[in-house]
Design a protein around this motif. Structure first.
Motif, PDB file in Angstrom:
ATOM      1  N   ASN A  86      19.090   1.068   6.157  1.00  0.00           N
ATOM      2  CA  ASN A  86      19.306  -0.130   5.339  1.00  0.00           C
ATOM      3  C   ASN A  86      17.984  -0.727   4.865  1.00  0.00           C
ATOM      4  O   ASN A  86      17.832  -1.936   4.729  1.00  0.00           O
ATOM      5  CB  ASN A  86      20.126  -1.184   6.100  1.00  0.00           C
ATOM      6  N   PHE A  87      17.027   0.151   4.630  1.00  0.00           N
ATOM      7  CA  PHE A  87      15.703  -0.275   4.167  1.00  0.00           C
ATOM      8  C   PHE A  87      15.057   0.886   3.406  1.00  0.00           C
ATOM      9  O   PHE A  87      15.165   2.041   3.825  1.00  0.00           O
ATOM     10  CB  PHE A  87      14.809  -0.663   5.359  1.00  0.00           C
ATOM     11  N   GLY A  88      14.397   0.564   2.329  1.00  0.00           N
ATOM     12  CA  GLY A  88      13.687   1.599   1.572  1.00  0.00           C
ATOM     13  C   GLY A  88      12.609   1.002   0.700  1.00  0.00           C
ATOM     14  O   GLY A  88      12.516  -0.215   0.531  1.00  0.00           O
ATOM     15  N   VAL A  89      11.762   1.881   0.172  1.00  0.00           N
ATOM     16  CA  VAL A  89      10.733   1.444  -0.775  1.00  0.00           C
ATOM     17  C   VAL A  89      10.893   2.302  -2.031  1.00  0.00           C
ATOM     18  O   VAL A  89      10.952   3.529  -1.941  1.00  0.00           O
ATOM     19  CB  VAL A  89       9.306   1.613  -0.207  1.00  0.00           C
ATOM     20  N   ILE A  90      10.977   1.624  -3.160  1.00  0.00           N
ATOM     21  CA  ILE A  90      11.027   2.379  -4.408  1.00  0.00           C
ATOM     22  C   ILE A  90       9.709   2.216  -5.152  1.00  0.00           C
ATOM     23  O   ILE A  90       8.991   1.228  -4.990  1.00  0.00           O
ATOM     24  CB  ILE A  90      12.189   1.927  -5.320  1.00  0.00           C
ATOM     25  N   GLY A  91       9.403   3.217  -5.949  1.00  0.00           N
ATOM     26  CA  GLY A  91       8.287   3.121  -6.880  1.00  0.00           C
ATOM     27  C   GLY A  91       8.876   3.092  -8.275  1.00  0.00           C
ATOM     28  O   GLY A  91       9.909   3.724  -8.528  1.00  0.00           O
ATOM     29  N   TYR A  92       8.256   2.333  -9.173  1.00  0.00           N
ATOM     30  CA  TYR A  92       8.781   2.282 -10.535  1.00  0.00           C
ATOM     31  C   TYR A  92       7.655   2.358 -11.546  1.00  0.00           C
ATOM     32  O   TYR A  92       6.516   1.972 -11.278  1.00  0.00           O
ATOM     33  CB  TYR A  92       9.619   1.009 -10.753  1.00  0.00           C
ATOM     34  N   ARG A  93       8.004   2.879 -12.715  1.00  0.00           N
ATOM     35  CA  ARG A  93       7.073   2.993 -13.836  1.00  0.00           C
ATOM     36  C   ARG A  93       7.601   2.138 -14.982  1.00  0.00           C
ATOM     37  O   ARG A  93       8.786   2.191 -15.293  1.00  0.00           O
ATOM     38  CB  ARG A  93       7.001   4.451 -14.253  1.00  0.00           C
ATOM     39  N   LEU A  94       6.705   1.378 -15.605  1.00  0.00           N
ATOM     40  CA  LEU A  94       7.087   0.545 -16.738  1.00  0.00           C
ATOM     41  C   LEU A  94       6.526   1.144 -18.022  1.00  0.00           C
ATOM     42  O   LEU A  94       5.321   1.387 -18.121  1.00  0.00           O
ATOM     43  CB  LEU A  94       6.540  -0.874 -16.567  1.00  0.00           C
ATOM     44  N   THR A  95       7.414   1.405 -18.980  1.00  0.00           N
ATOM     45  CA  THR A  95       7.006   1.963 -20.266  1.00  0.00           C
ATOM     46  C   THR A  95       7.411   0.980 -21.359  1.00  0.00           C
ATOM     47  O   THR A  95       8.537   0.495 -21.352  1.00  0.00           O
ATOM     48  CB  THR A  95       7.703   3.322 -20.494  1.00  0.00           C
ATOM     49  N   ASP A  96       6.490   0.678 -22.269  1.00  0.00           N
ATOM     50  CA  ASP A  96       6.827  -0.280 -23.332  1.00  0.00           C
ATOM     51  C   ASP A  96       7.604   0.434 -24.441  1.00  0.00           C
ATOM     52  O   ASP A  96       7.757   1.660 -24.404  1.00  0.00           O
ATOM     53  CB  ASP A  96       5.570  -1.029 -23.807  1.00  0.00           C
ATOM     54  N   PRO A  97       8.121  -0.308 -25.448  1.00  0.00           N
ATOM     55  CA  PRO A  97       8.977   0.340 -26.459  1.00  0.00           C
ATOM     56  C   PRO A  97       8.254   1.414 -27.269  1.00  0.00           C
ATOM     57  O   PRO A  97       8.899   2.280 -27.854  1.00  0.00           O
ATOM     58  CB  PRO A  97       9.398  -0.824 -27.370  1.00  0.00           C
ATOM     59  N   THR A  98       6.898   1.392 -27.294  1.00  0.00           N
ATOM     60  CA  THR A  98       6.173   2.438 -28.033  1.00  0.00           C
ATOM     61  C   THR A  98       5.954   3.691 -27.190  1.00  0.00           C
ATOM     62  O   THR A  98       5.424   4.687 -27.675  1.00  0.00           O
ATOM     63  CB  THR A  98       4.778   1.938 -28.490  1.00  0.00           C
ATOM     64  N   GLY A  99       6.328   3.646 -25.915  1.00  0.00           N
ATOM     65  CA  GLY A  99       6.137   4.810 -25.054  1.00  0.00           C
ATOM     66  C   GLY A  99       4.890   4.737 -24.193  1.00  0.00           C
ATOM     67  O   GLY A  99       4.603   5.657 -23.422  1.00  0.00           O
ATOM     68  N   LEU A 100       4.124   3.650 -24.296  1.00  0.00           N
ATOM     69  CA  LEU A 100       2.930   3.479 -23.462  1.00  0.00           C
ATOM     70  C   LEU A 100       3.339   3.186 -22.012  1.00  0.00           C
ATOM     71  O   LEU A 100       4.139   2.279 -21.763  1.00  0.00           O
ATOM     72  CB  LEU A 100       2.086   2.306 -23.989  1.00  0.00           C
ATOM     73  N   ILE A 101       2.815   3.957 -21.079  1.00  0.00           N
ATOM     74  CA  ILE A 101       3.040   3.655 -19.662  1.00  0.00           C
ATOM     75  C   ILE A 101       2.110   2.497 -19.303  1.00  0.00           C
ATOM     76  O   ILE A 101       0.888   2.619 -19.422  1.00  0.00           O
ATOM     77  CB  ILE A 101       2.746   4.870 -18.764  1.00  0.00           C
ATOM     78  N   VAL A 102       2.683   1.377 -18.889  1.00  0.00           N
ATOM     79  CA  VAL A 102       1.892   0.163 -18.709  1.00  0.00           C
ATOM     80  C   VAL A 102       1.457  -0.024 -17.258  1.00  0.00           C
ATOM     81  O   VAL A 102       0.352  -0.473 -16.978  1.00  0.00           O
ATOM     82  CB  VAL A 102       2.693  -1.067 -19.192  1.00  0.00           C
ATOM     83  N   TYR A 103       2.323   0.363 -16.333  1.00  0.00           N
ATOM     84  CA  TYR A 103       2.040   0.035 -14.928  1.00  0.00           C
ATOM     85  C   TYR A 103       3.007   0.808 -14.040  1.00  0.00           C
ATOM     86  O   TYR A 103       4.131   1.101 -14.441  1.00  0.00           O
ATOM     87  CB  TYR A 103       2.232  -1.472 -14.716  1.00  0.00           C
ATOM     88  N   GLU A 104       2.565   1.098 -12.807  1.00  0.00           N
ATOM     89  CA  GLU A 104       3.465   1.654 -11.802  1.00  0.00           C
ATOM     90  C   GLU A 104       3.377   0.792 -10.543  1.00  0.00           C
ATOM     91  O   GLU A 104       2.285   0.586 -10.004  1.00  0.00           O
ATOM     92  CB  GLU A 104       3.112   3.111 -11.513  1.00  0.00           C
ATOM     93  N   GLY A 105       4.496   0.276 -10.115  1.00  0.00           N
ATOM     94  CA  GLY A 105       4.526  -0.627  -8.967  1.00  0.00           C
ATOM     95  C   GLY A 105       5.466  -0.142  -7.874  1.00  0.00           C
ATOM     96  O   GLY A 105       6.073   0.929  -7.990  1.00  0.00           O
ATOM     97  N   LYS A 106       5.528  -0.922  -6.818  1.00  0.00           N
ATOM     98  CA  LYS A 106       6.377  -0.582  -5.682  1.00  0.00           C
ATOM     99  C   LYS A 106       7.240  -1.785  -5.318  1.00  0.00           C
ATOM    100  O   LYS A 106       6.824  -2.930  -5.510  1.00  0.00           O
ATOM    101  CB  LYS A 106       5.526  -0.203  -4.467  1.00  0.00           C
ATOM    102  N   GLN A 107       8.400  -1.534  -4.762  1.00  0.00           N
ATOM    103  CA  GLN A 107       9.269  -2.617  -4.330  1.00  0.00           C
ATOM    104  C   GLN A 107      10.085  -2.166  -3.120  1.00  0.00           C
ATOM    105  O   GLN A 107      10.788  -1.158  -3.190  1.00  0.00           O
ATOM    106  CB  GLN A 107      10.217  -3.025  -5.476  1.00  0.00           C
ATOM    107  N   ALA A 108       9.952  -2.931  -2.039  1.00  0.00           N
ATOM    108  CA  ALA A 108      10.768  -2.635  -0.850  1.00  0.00           C
ATOM    109  C   ALA A 108      12.072  -3.424  -0.935  1.00  0.00           C
ATOM    110  O   ALA A 108      12.152  -4.467  -1.589  1.00  0.00           O
ATOM    111  CB  ALA A 108      10.003  -3.002   0.413  1.00  0.00           C
ATOM    112  N   PHE A 109      13.104  -2.896  -0.270  1.00  0.00           N
ATOM    113  CA  PHE A 109      14.382  -3.611  -0.255  1.00  0.00           C
ATOM    114  C   PHE A 109      15.068  -3.391   1.085  1.00  0.00           C
ATOM    115  O   PHE A 109      14.820  -2.400   1.789  1.00  0.00           O
ATOM    116  CB  PHE A 109      15.291  -3.130  -1.406  1.00  0.00           C
ATOM    117  N   ALA A 110      15.945  -4.329   1.422  1.00  0.00           N
ATOM    118  CA  ALA A 110      16.800  -4.169   2.596  1.00  0.00           C
ATOM    119  C   ALA A 110      18.231  -4.357   2.131  1.00  0.00           C
ATOM    120  O   ALA A 110      18.492  -5.014   1.123  1.00  0.00           O
ATOM    121  CB  ALA A 110      16.434  -5.199   3.658  1.00  0.00           C
TER     122      ALA A 110
END
Ligand SMILES: [Fe+2]
Length: 631
Positions: free
Chosen positions: A140-164
């Motif tokens: 009942n716990f995990g960490v995800i990684g995510y990538r943010l891409t803007d509408p032009t296709g530029l990868i802007v940032y990669e972050g992490k988020q934990a959840f329970a």
């Protein structure tokens, strides 16, 4: 001279909520500028070229791509304030901590970022059963990684988020957002550091002590110095944050004087062309990731990386933070295990923008918050053994007062490893990118080592000269002494023109760039027997040359003293870490250039007693590009 301006600046002033005024003082080392409080810009004091300077608005900032996260019965909602991300895409997946040596997000599902900047991650639908490779459903716990891409296709940032997951549904949890990283490694010490997503308590357990180290207060930047370690030893460490445990290992430096190890060197990883990971907002994450993997695989003990990590030439500290964080993320899986020691280049430029010239003109101030030097020191963990600043130099307008210049803290320093020392210089300190056009304002010239830094270098080299345990010294400086492709008209040559030099308080300093290059050579070659090589970059290619006394190195009609070189020394240029390439150019010393290539490159220096062997590999294709015994 209208230089004692102490003007209030209302930051983010609104009609309903007056904020306390911030006083902005123009440092006296600059000339011909005053601060216009109403329009929040710098204005020229006299008629002449249009020097109106302002802070350039950021495209993206670390804070604007860092989401506010709320829980929902079946997933998480992430809200981004960045306007540029609206209508963009978020791609995410689990990070399998504990299962691999180099955990990274396994990106698998895409969701839309809506016109309000919100993205919903239906975790219970997407990552269930056959897609749950980290076992979050059981814990009942995990960490995800995510990538943010803007509408032009530029990868802007990669972050992490934990959840329970609780009875009520999903809730966001704090996590290690960046790191853990190992830095400042010596034969006795190491610093473990990391950034968490919220101010939290964390814990560190290592092989070095029985006890677990618990942080004493809630914070986001965590930095722990481990002392009394054994030289040349491996230590496992586990960083605990909330329900996540991140376990890695580092190695202390071989004992002082120990003659056998290998390190890696490169520079210039700002964004390249072609899209994708070649430009993760401001940095070539594709090549940096390959460099990290190759350095680990080839058994490097550390990576030295000297300048132009990111694009820079911006004004907003939080935009610079985002670019630097993107660089760190690219090498993060490897930095858990091995230090990356970084220096500054011209692209770490953060400062005042001119609309008419379309570029940054002067280092940012207040220096403590807005200079390139300050943000670099804030973002990385480097030794504190450098000079203080150029305050106190003979051109300092206030010789007995600090604050006329930015700090050298963490951007000029040295370290030793076994029988070898590395001196990291900053040839883009207090940098004024278009000084030929803005001499009336002043600043330092690209490629120029100013007096106090040079004086410090002389002292450090003398200390190493007397240190019987040190056989080799490397001096790493972003700009080559002898450019070979792409920077013929600057670095330490300026097409053979000695006129360019820093301007301090409206006065050009005494020595020109070529005289200063010679002063640097004199210290490293004639007054030191141990400097083996200059490790440079700035030019986006790899090449090496043996600098000898017979090598032509003065412009026609040179009427100043000519420096005799009492021994040969190497110059290794490796700015081939992902920035757009430069081909070779003709220069007086071109006959000495060997191994020139525009392929991406990582240098490995094999230290073996008094011997040094250089092996150069392409981190992309793994081809060996060059090999030479240097000593
Ligand atoms: Fe550069």
């Amino acid at each position: 001279m209208n230089k004692h301006l102490l003007l209030g600046m209302l930051l983010g002033m609104s009609l309903t909520q007056p904020l306390p005024a911030q006083h902005l003082i123009v440092p006296e080392a600059y000339g011909n500028l005053w601060y216009d409080n109403t329009f929040q810009r710098l204005m020229p004091e006299r008629d002449g070229p249009d020097f109106r300077l302002r802070r350039k608005t950021a495209d993206f900032m670390l804070s604007s791509v860092t989401p506010q996260v709320t829980g929902a019965p079946d997933g998480l909602r992430l809200l981004f304030t960045s306007i540029g991300l609206r209508d963009g895409t978020l791609t995410y997946g689990l990070i399998p901590y504990g299962q691999h040596s180099f955990p990274t997000a396994v990106l698998r599902f895409e969701v839309k970022i809506d016109t309000n900047g919100a993205a919903f991650l239906p975790i219970s639908k997407h990552l269930r059963d056959g897609y749950d490779h980290s076992g979050w459903q059981k814990r009942n716990f995990g960490v995800i990684g995510y990538r943010l891409t803007d509408p032009t296709g530029l990868i802007v940032y990669e972050g992490k988020q934990a959840f329970a997951r609780t009875e009520k549904g999903f809730e966001p949890r704090p996590t290690v957002q960046r790191g853990p990283f190992v830095s400042e490694v010596t034969d006795k010490q190491a610093v473990l550091w990391y950034e968490t997503s919220a101010p939290v308590f964390t814990r560190i357990k290592t092989d070095a002590a029985e006890d677990t180290f618990f942080s004493r207060d809630r914070k986001m930047h965590h930095e722990v110095r481990l002392a009394n370690l054994q030289a040349g030893s491996e230590y496992w460490y586990t960083v605990g944050c909330d329900s996540a445990d991140l376990r890695f290992r580092f190695r202390t430096a071989v004992p002082r004087g120990y003659p056998k190890f290998r390190f890696a060197y490169a520079s210039d990883s700002r964004s390249g062309y072609g899209g994708g990971e070649r430009n993760v907002f401001g940095t070539n994450a594709q090549i940096m990731g390959r460099i990290g993997a190759l350095a680990v695989q080839q058994g490097a003990h550390f990576v030295q990386f000297t300048g132009d990590l990111v694009n820079g030439y911006i004004s907003e500290p939080d935009e610079m933070r985002l670019q630097m964080v993107n660089w760190m993320h690219a090498v993060e899986p490897y930095w858990h295990w091995m230090p990356f020691n970084v220096g500054m280049g011209n692209h770490e430029s953060l400062g005042w923008w001119s609309d008419s010239l379309g570029w940054v003109m002067a280092d940012g101030f207040p220096y403590e918050t807005h200079s390139g030097e300050a943000v670099f020191a804030e973002m990385f963990v480097n030794p504190l053994n450098g000079p203080q600043s150029e305050d106190g130099a003979k051109y300092d307008p206030n010789p007995y007062r600090r604050g006329d210049f930015p700090s050298y803290r963490e951007n000029v320093y040295y370290y030793t490893y076994g029988n070898t020392a590395m001196v990291v210089l900053n040839s883009d300190y207090w940098y004024a990118p278009l000084l030929n056009k803005t001499a009336a304002i002043g600043g330092n010239l690209h490629g120029y080592i100013m007096d106090e830094q040079l004086r410090w270098l002389g002292q450090v080299l003398q200390d190493f000269e007397r240190d019987s345990l040190i056989d080799h010294v490397f001096v790493t400086v972003h700009t080559p002494l002898f450019p070979n492709g792409g920077h013929r008209s600057d670095c330490m040559w300026y097409n053979g023109d000695n006129t360019p030099r820093p301007v301090v308080a409206e006065k050009p300093v005494e020595q020109g760039i070529i005289e200063r290059r010679d002063a640097l050579l004199d210290l490293c070659v004639n007054r030191s027997s141990k400097v083996a090589a200059f490790l440079c970059g700035d030019e986006h290619n790899y090449n090496r040359m043996r600098i000898e006394d017979t090598m032509p190195r003065y412009p026609p009609g040179w009427d100043k003293p000519r420096l005799t070189l009492r021994r040969p020394v190497w110059q290794i240029i490796n700015g081939a870490a992902g920035a757009p390439f430069y081909a070779q150019q003709e220069l007086p010393w071109s006959a000495s250039v060997q191994g020139f290539t525009v392929q991406n490159a990582l240098c490995f220096f094999d230290i073996d007693g008094k011997k040094i062997t250089l092996v150069v590999m392409n981190p992309d294709t793994l081809e060996m590009l060059d090999q030479v015994q240097m000593r």
